[in-house]
Scaffold this motif. Structure first.
Motif, mmCIF file in Angstrom:
data_model
loop_
_atom_site.group_PDB
_atom_site.id
_atom_site.type_symbol
_atom_site.label_atom_id
_atom_site.label_comp_id
_atom_site.label_asym_id
_atom_site.label_seq_id
_atom_site.Cartn_x
_atom_site.Cartn_y
_atom_site.Cartn_z
ATOM 1 N N PHE C 34 0.434 24.441 37.853
ATOM 2 C CA PHE C 34 0.432 25.605 36.881
ATOM 3 C C PHE C 34 -0.450 26.697 38.259
ATOM 4 N N ALA C 35 -1.874 25.734 37.875
ATOM 5 C CA ALA C 35 -3.315 26.724 37.994
ATOM 6 C C ALA C 35 -2.907 26.534 40.004
ATOM 7 N N GLU C 36 -2.109 26.411 40.615
ATOM 8 C CA GLU C 36 -2.205 26.076 42.060
ATOM 9 C C GLU C 36 -0.887 27.189 42.194
ATOM 10 N N ARG C 37 -0.560 27.726 41.484
ATOM 11 C CA ARG C 37 0.942 28.625 41.916
ATOM 12 C C ARG C 37 0.025 30.237 41.229
ATOM 13 N N LYS C 38 -0.282 30.144 39.719
ATOM 14 C CA LYS C 38 -1.631 31.308 39.354
ATOM 15 C C LYS C 38 -2.667 31.808 40.618
ATOM 16 N N VAL C 39 -3.372 31.045 41.014
ATOM 17 C CA VAL C 39 -4.375 31.051 41.905
ATOM 18 C C VAL C 39 -4.221 31.589 42.806
ATOM 19 N N ALA C 40 -2.848 31.037 43.581
ATOM 20 C CA ALA C 40 -2.606 31.524 45.176
ATOM 21 C C ALA C 40 -2.525 32.594 44.696
ATOM 22 N N ALA C 41 -1.413 33.480 43.453
ATOM 23 C CA ALA C 41 -0.771 34.728 43.548
ATOM 24 C C ALA C 41 -1.833 35.051 43.176
ATOM 25 N N ILE C 42 -2.824 35.441 42.174
ATOM 26 C CA ILE C 42 -4.223 36.427 42.015
ATOM 27 C C ILE C 42 -5.094 36.003 43.997
ATOM 28 N N PRO C 47 1.161 38.896 40.593
ATOM 29 C CA PRO C 47 1.044 38.304 39.192
ATOM 30 C C PRO C 47 1.075 36.271 38.969
ATOM 31 N N GLY C 48 2.201 35.959 40.436
ATOM 32 C CA GLY C 48 2.685 34.717 39.887
ATOM 33 C C GLY C 48 3.475 33.957 38.502
ATOM 34 N N PRO C 49 3.976 33.137 38.639
ATOM 35 C CA PRO C 49 4.721 32.785 37.588
ATOM 36 C C PRO C 49 3.811 33.167 36.330
ATOM 37 N N ASN C 50 5.396 33.840 35.807
ATOM 38 C CA ASN C 50 4.411 34.371 34.119
ATOM 39 C C ASN C 50 5.983 34.219 32.645
ATOM 40 N N ARG C 51 6.683 34.318 34.019
ATOM 41 C CA ARG C 51 8.038 34.462 32.422
ATOM 42 C C ARG C 51 8.494 32.867 31.680
ATOM 43 N N ALA C 52 7.944 32.007 32.012
ATOM 44 C CA ALA C 52 7.951 31.068 31.351
ATOM 45 C C ALA C 52 7.265 30.867 29.998
ATOM 46 N N GLY C 53 7.015 31.507 28.491
ATOM 47 C CA GLY C 53 6.151 30.985 27.891
ATOM 48 C C GLY C 53 5.241 32.048 27.797
ATOM 49 N N PRO C 54 4.118 32.220 27.436
ATOM 50 C CA PRO C 54 3.576 33.285 27.099
ATOM 51 C C PRO C 54 2.082 33.003 28.278
ATOM 52 N N PHE C 55 2.406 34.225 29.269
ATOM 53 C CA PHE C 55 1.325 34.366 30.640
ATOM 54 C C PHE C 55 2.463 32.886 32.000
ATOM 55 N N PHE C 58 4.043 27.945 29.993
ATOM 56 C CA PHE C 58 5.319 26.176 29.976
ATOM 57 C C PHE C 58 5.973 26.367 31.192
ATOM 58 N N GLN C 59 5.767 26.922 32.516
ATOM 59 C CA GLN C 59 6.823 26.857 33.705
ATOM 60 C C GLN C 59 5.989 25.225 34.153
ATOM 61 N N PRO C 60 5.208 24.932 33.958
ATOM 62 C CA PRO C 60 4.988 23.690 34.509
ATOM 63 C C PRO C 60 6.291 22.487 33.943
ATOM 64 N N PHE C 306 -10.503 23.978 46.285
ATOM 65 C CA PHE C 306 -9.548 23.335 47.202
ATOM 66 C C PHE C 306 -8.265 23.774 47.015
ATOM 67 N N MET C 307 -8.117 25.059 46.074
ATOM 68 C CA MET C 307 -7.118 26.132 46.405
ATOM 69 C C MET C 307 -7.323 27.278 46.664
ATOM 70 N N TRP C 308 -8.273 27.662 46.359
ATOM 71 C CA TRP C 308 -9.489 28.641 47.457
ATOM 72 C C TRP C 308 -9.172 28.451 48.809
ATOM 73 N N ILE C 309 -9.798 27.065 49.163
ATOM 74 C CA ILE C 309 -9.291 26.614 50.284
ATOM 75 C C ILE C 309 -8.237 26.856 51.094
ATOM 76 N N ARG C 310 -7.219 25.946 50.104
ATOM 77 C CA ARG C 310 -5.629 26.261 50.636
ATOM 78 C C ARG C 310 -5.482 27.241 50.567
ATOM 79 N N TRP C 311 -5.336 28.165 50.313
ATOM 80 C CA TRP C 311 -4.892 29.521 50.526
ATOM 81 C C TRP C 311 -5.560 29.902 51.543
ATOM 82 N N THR C 312 -6.963 30.471 51.993
ATOM 83 C CA THR C 312 -8.059 30.789 53.167
ATOM 84 C C THR C 312 -7.640 30.642 55.095
#
Lengths: 186, 167, 350
Positions: C34-42, C47-55, C58-60, C306-312
């Motif tokens: 979930f963090a991977e997708r959120k970090v990528a989005a930010i 905004p990233g995944p924000n439909r399943a549950g609050p923020f 529940f996405q994972p 790790f994620m930061w590097i991934r999106w750079t």
């Protein structure tokens, strides 16, 4: 060669220096750029809650219009069907019976009026062809559907609500006062 | 029977069974995988002998590196029973004879070694296999063979580079 | 000797600890996706995944449910047993690493002292390497058992990538081991916690850089994520996998990421050490709890990097990857090792 604009950049063909060949400075620079994007404003529009205003010339789903007394304006002349480049419109005409004057404005009316939204290209030629101001393209999308049949819109789907019997729904369908890009930008 | 003995017999049975399966398996990839199981069993024995360093190095070097290279080669060659060339009867006979000679040699060596009867392996005691003691022994008592081995590896590496450079 | 002379309480203690660690790391891995997708989005201004549950919290679970509900396909020509074994091995190897990581110091419950480490073996870091080298089999067996030439090629690619970077990783580690004089992770962490001793990263910045890059390669993270190159390399070794077996492969990568973050934190960043705080002044249980938190914070920071590097950083080509591993990383690690050795000798001679 003469450059057309002064925006073009000369490509550097210098061999890379030792520091550049390590790639690390470039990587850190890139990471700084991505990090700075964490604090930028998101341009996202959260769709079902927020809606993007349409432009005033937007051509969306069709609406069959009524006059101010709530009578259908369409006279089933078939000009829209002829004008339609996608051949999406079919209709069947019927004659107005005595006593139906409050329902149909002209002596002839469309008993069946169907638009296939899968074929329609939303060009607006039907709107232009109509001599009776009976068909308009509104500022809505054709919503998704589970069957192809569901995309064939009949009269019940297309007709605007009666201004006499359901004035609120009529006002809503007219969409007066709703935000458009024209009203937001001006 | 203590826990260690149970583990010992289990690991021995696993090692012998896996070793037989290496030979019996028709598919070479399966053979390699069974061989990895053998290495695991042997590493388990090392752990029982309190030689943790040897156990893990056995895994890293043999199971982790050499067997992966074996798998590489076997997977790339796509060996299976259909493509395997039928060996000549004389070749098979030569194989049997040389294998038999090797077995004889092993038996005689084991028999000549100190008498095994009544001797027990040092289970969970003895500390030669720990990294500190092993390092000390390697770099003091056995330093010459150790260095010669490294020269051997170097020559192997040079050989590989020479073969690789040819084309 | 009596039959099965085992300290049963110790066994139960360890089993509970193992269960907690395994489930905790699985839970963290779940939320890492979930963090991977959120970090990528930010990082990309969305905004990233924000439909399943609050923020979208529940996405994972939604993702997991989707993977489980998907049709399980085993190719007709695949080797069924090995096909199933592959993802299992990958997952097992990923989770086994957590056995030697010291999560914190000791806690005292019911006048028993419990080490928050499953096993403090004196070859801890070598054990990690052994397990990581087993992870290669998950890749190779999965790729081969798919009976698909693209899977096979990708498996060979993935395995050779893992093996190549394992070497540089080990060499960069030797410098740290020369400093600490021990292979036990617990000892290494304790040394860094000692007052007057800085974290190992201060003594081994180059070693850490090499180790970090190799960890990226071992976890198949960008810029070394060739298995995920579906459009240029026709996907990786998990090409034929579907449903939860694919999920296992992907999930094991996230577990690997957590474990390598924990190991990097332990080796170079003081493990469960809280900077500028003397833990011995606190109550032991409190210190242990704070220690776990400190380690978790360090892990989270590493995962973010790790994620930061991934999106750079863009992906390496395969030959660039091999060149980097063999021609840059290994010589660099050797030089680092030599310099460290020389400095240690010089300091001893003074």
């Amino acid at each position: 060669m003469q450059a057309l604009t002064n925006r073009s950049k000369e490509v550097s063909r210098k061999p890379i220096s030792f520091l550049e060949s390590l790639y690390l400075p470039a990587i850190f620079k890139g990471m700084a750029i991505t990090f700075s994007h964490m604090f930028k404003k998101q341009p996202t529009i959260h769709y079902p809650e927020q809606k993007r205003p349409f432009s005033p010339v937007f051509r969306g789903l069709h609406v069959l219009n009524r006059d101010e007394e709530g009578r259908e304006r369409c006279t089933a002349c078939g000009l829209c069907a002829v004008a339609c480049p996608a051949e999406a419109i079919t209709m069947e005409a019927a004659e107005r019976m005595p006593g139906e004057e409050n329902k149909y404005r002209e002596e002839k009316y469309a008993a069946r009026y169907e638009i296939n939204m899968l074929r329609c290209i939303f060009c607006g030629l039907c709107e232009e062809a109509c001599p009776k101001d009976a068909i308009y393209l509104s500022e809505t999308f054709a919503p998704a559907n589970f069957t192809r049949k569901g995309f064939i819109y009949g009269k019940s789907d297309l007709l605007i609500p009666d201004p006499k019997t359901e004035p609120e729904a009529y006002a809503k369908a007219l969409g007066k006062g709703e935000k458009t890009t024209a009203s937001t930008t001006n | 029977m203590s826990t260690i003995e149970i583990l010992f017999f289990f690991l021995s049975a696993l090692a012998v069974f896996s070793a037989i399966m290496v030979l019996v398996s028709k598919n070479p990839v399966h053979s390699v995988l069974w061989l990895i199981a053998v290495f695991f069993a042997i590493s388990g024995h090392y752990v029982l002998l309190n030689a943790q360093f040897l156990a893990i190095v056995n895994l890293i070097v043999y199971a982790g590196a050499i067997m992966v290279l074996f798998l590489f080669v076997i997977m790339l060659m796509n060996l299976n029973s259909e493509t395997e060339p039928q060996k000549h009867i004389w070749m098979k006979l030569a194989g049997v004879i040389s294998g038999g000679c090797f077995l004889m040699m092993l038996i005689s060596l084991v028999r000549q070694a100190v008498e095994m009867g009544g001797r027990k392996a040092m289970m969970a005691e003895g500390d030669t296999g720990l990294i500190k003691n092993l390092g000390k022994v390697l770099f003091s008592e056995y330093v010459v063979p150790f260095e010669i081995t490294s020269v051997l590896f170097l020559s192997a590496m040079v050989g590989a580079v020479v073969i690789g450079k040819k084309n | 000797m009596t039959l099965l002379a085992i300290d049963w309480i110790l066994l139960i203690e360890k089993l509970i600890l193992i269960a907690i660690i395994v489930f905790a790391s699985l839970g963290i891995a779940l939320y890492t996706t979930f963090a991977e997708r959120k970090v990528a989005a930010i990082l990309q201004d969305r905004p990233g995944p924000n439909r399943a549950g609050p923020f979208g919290l529940f996405q994972p679970f939604a993702d997991g449910l989707k993977l489980i509900m998907k049709e399980e396909i085993i190719p007709n020509t695949a080797n069924k047993f090995l096909f199933v074994l592959g993802p299992g091995l990958a997952m097992t190897a990923a989770l086994m690493t957590c056995a030697v990581i010291p999560w914190s110091s000791q806690v005292h419950i019911f006048d028993r002292t419990i080490d928050l480490q499953v096993a403090d073996i004196n070859i801890g870091i070598l054990y990690v390497f052994g397990v990581v080298s087993m992870g290669v089999y998950g890749i190779m067996i999965g790729g081969w058992a798919s009976n698909n030439k693209f899977s096979l090629m990708a498996a060979l690619r993935g395995a050779s990538q893992a093996i190549s970077y394992e070497l540089a990783m080990g060499l960069s580690l030797i410098a740290v081991l020369m400093l600490s004089g021990s292979l036990s992770l617990k000892t290494i962490v304790d040394q860094q916690m000692a007052p007057g001793h800085l974290w190992n990263v201060a003594y081994q910045p180059l070693g850490f850089l090499i180790f970090f890059i190799c960890a990226l390669a071992e976890c198949n993270r960008t810029p070394f994520d060739l298995p995920e190159a579906e459009n240029e390399l026709n996907f990786g070794y998990h090409q034929e996998y579907s449903s939860m077996k694919l999920g296992f492969y992907l999930f094991s990568e996230y577990v690997n990421m957590i474990m390598s973050s924990a190991i990097m934190a332990s080796l170079f960043f003081g493990g469960f050490d809280i900077p500028f705080l003397d833990e011995s002044t606190l109550a032991p249980n409190l210190a242990a709890g704070l220690g776990v938190l400190a380690l978790l914070v360090k892990i989270v920071i590493f995962i973010f990097v790790f994620m930061w590097i991934r999106w750079t950083v863009p992906r390496f080509r395969y030959d660039q990857l091999m060149n980097l591993g063999w021609k840059k990383m290994i010589p660099l690690a050797l030089v680092n090792m030599l310099i460290t050795g020389a400095v240690i000798l010089w300091l001893q001679g003074k």
